[in-house]
Design a protein around this motif. Structure first.
Motif, PDB file in Angstrom:
ATOM      1  N   UNK A 117      16.684 -66.413  22.022  1.00  0.00           N
ATOM      2  CA  UNK A 117      17.718 -67.047  22.842  1.00  0.00           C
ATOM      3  C   UNK A 117      19.060 -66.354  22.665  1.00  0.00           C
ATOM      4  N   UNK A 118      19.381 -65.962  21.440  1.00  0.00           N
ATOM      5  CA  UNK A 118      20.620 -65.214  21.217  1.00  0.00           C
ATOM      6  C   UNK A 118      20.631 -63.903  21.992  1.00  0.00           C
ATOM      7  N   UNK A 119      19.439 -63.320  22.189  1.00  0.00           N
ATOM      8  CA  UNK A 119      19.339 -62.047  22.902  1.00  0.00           C
ATOM      9  C   UNK A 119      19.134 -62.228  24.399  1.00  0.00           C
ATOM     10  N   UNK A 148      21.042 -71.708  21.248  1.00  0.00           N
ATOM     11  CA  UNK A 148      19.994 -71.064  20.456  1.00  0.00           C
ATOM     12  C   UNK A 148      19.400 -72.015  19.426  1.00  0.00           C
ATOM     13  N   UNK A 149      20.256 -72.791  18.763  1.00  0.00           N
ATOM     14  CA  UNK A 149      19.734 -73.750  17.791  1.00  0.00           C
ATOM     15  C   UNK A 149      18.949 -74.869  18.489  1.00  0.00           C
ATOM     16  N   UNK A 150      19.365 -75.225  19.700  1.00  0.00           N
ATOM     17  CA  UNK A 150      18.607 -76.207  20.458  1.00  0.00           C
ATOM     18  C   UNK A 150      17.219 -75.696  20.809  1.00  0.00           C
ATOM     19  N   UNK A 241      18.110 -77.535  24.459  1.00  0.00           N
ATOM     20  CA  UNK A 241      19.453 -76.960  24.573  1.00  0.00           C
ATOM     21  C   UNK A 241      20.451 -77.890  25.256  1.00  0.00           C
ATOM     22  N   UNK A 242      20.003 -78.707  26.193  1.00  0.00           N
ATOM     23  CA  UNK A 242      20.900 -79.676  26.829  1.00  0.00           C
ATOM     24  C   UNK A 242      21.446 -80.625  25.775  1.00  0.00           C
ATOM     25  N   UNK A 243      20.560 -81.095  24.902  1.00  0.00           N
ATOM     26  CA  UNK A 243      20.976 -81.997  23.833  1.00  0.00           C
ATOM     27  C   UNK A 243      21.917 -81.305  22.860  1.00  0.00           C
ATOM     28  N   UNK A 244      21.603 -80.069  22.504  1.00  0.00           N
ATOM     29  CA  UNK A 244      22.413 -79.382  21.490  1.00  0.00           C
ATOM     30  C   UNK A 244      23.793 -79.029  22.019  1.00  0.00           C
TER      31      UNK A 244
END
Length: 269
Positions: A117-119, A148-150, A241-244
Motif C-alpha cells: 500500500x505504501x508503494x 497502509x496500516x488500515x 482503510x476507510x476506518x483507519x
C-alpha cells in the motif's frame, strides 16, 4: 510457452481490451465535441506505451507476482515449518490445527499489506493532491501511513478469517457498521477522502498480491476451499482503510483540542 509467445498473446488480449476505451475517447472527440485530436503522433506514441506497459505488467503478474504469493502461502502453512520437530518425528498434528499456529501468516499478511500500500502509485497521487488542495492541513505522508496500516490490519484479519473458515459477511457487516458510526463523528473534511482511500488501495500493486495470497492460503490450509475461502481479502483491504483514515482524523482532532485546552489553562495562570 516461450516468453515471446506469452508476450504476443498478452499484447493481443491487451489490445482487445484497450481498443474500446480508445474508440470511446476518439469518438467523443471527433463526433461529439467535433474537434481535431491535438498532437496526434504524441497520442499514438502514448497509446503504444500503454499497450507495452500493460502487457509487460500482466506478464509480470502471471510469471512472478501470483506464483510468489502462492509460494509464500504454501511455505508459511507447511506443517514442517509450523511444527518443526513434531512434524519430523511423524506425530500427527493436522487434527490439532488452530488459528494460533498460523501466527507468521498474520505477520506476513500485515507486512505485505503495509508495504504494497505504501508503494501504491494511486495512493501516492491521491496523497499529494489531498495535501495540495487542503493547503497542508492533510499530510500526504500521514494519509499514506493511515491507509497502509488500515490495509495491513484488514489483510491480517482477512487471513485470520481464511484460517478459521468463518463467514465473510460477519466481518464486513461489523466493519461497515463501524464505518457508519465513524462517519457520524469524523470531521467532514476527511470523510470523502476516507471513502476514496478505500478504493485507491485496491489497484495495480495490492490486488494481485492479495489475490494470490488468499488463494494460496485457502489451497494449502486443510479444510478450506479456494473458491469459498480464497477470495475476500480485497474487501478487507477496501473497508479497513476507510476506518483507519477517519480514525486518524478523529485522533488528530482530539489531540489538537487537548493541546488547545492545555494552552488555555497555561494562559489562565
Amino acid at each position: 510457452m516461450s516468453h515471446i509467445e506469452l508476450f504476443l498473446e498478452t499484447m493481443q488480449s491487451t489490445l482487445r481490451d484497450v481498443i474500446p476505451i480508445a474508440a470511446v475517447l476518439v469518438g467523443f472527440q471527433l463526433f461529439v465535441l467535433r474537434q481535431r485530436i491535438a498532437h496526434v503522433w504524441r497520442v499514438l506514441r502514448g497509446f503504444i506505451y500503454v499497450l507495452l506497459g500493460l502487457a509487460l505488467f500482466l506478464m509480470g503478474l502471471e510469471e512472478a507476482i501470483f506464483p510468489l504469493g502462492e509460494v509464500m502461502a504454501a511455505q508459511l502453512t507447511n506443517p514442517a515449518f509450523l511444527y518443526g520437530e513434531l512434524y519430523q518425528e511423524g506425530i500427527t498434528v493436522l487434527e490439532a490445527v488452530s488459528w494460533q499456529d498460523y501466527t507468521w501468516v498474520y505477520v506476513f499478511a500485515f507486512a505485505i499489506g503495509l508495504a504494497t500500500t505504501l508503494a501504491e502509485p494511486s495512493l501516492i497521487a491521491v496523497g499529494m493532491k489531498a495535501q495540495q488542495v487542503s493547503g497542508g492541513a492533510i499530510s500526504a505522508w500521514g494519509l499514506r501511513l493511515a491507509v497502509s496500516f488500515g490495509v495491513a490490519a484488514g489483510v491480517a484479519l482477512g487471513c485470520f478469517r481464511i484460517v478459521t473458515g468463518t463467514d465473510l459477511w460477519l466481518y464486513i457487516v461489523v466493519a461497515y457498521v463501524v464505518v457508519i458510526l465513524q462517519t457520524l463523528r469524523a470531521p467532514k473534511m476527511i470523510i470523502p477522502l476516507a471513502y476514496d482511500s478505500g478504493g485507491v488501495t485496491t489497484s495495480t500493486v495490492t490486488v494481485p498480491l492479495l489475490a494470490a495470497l488468499g488463494l494460496g492460503l485457502a489451497a494449502t490450509i486443510p479444510g478450506r476451499s479456494p473458491l469459498i475461502d480464497g477470495f475476500g481479502l480485497i474487501a478487507f483491504a477496501s473497508v479497513f482503510p476507510i476506518m483507519s483514515v477517519m480514525g486518524y482524523a478523529q485522533i488528530s482532532r482530539w489531540l489538537e483540542k487537548r493541546r488547545h485546552a492545555e494552552k488555555g489553562g497555561e494562559d489562565a495562570f
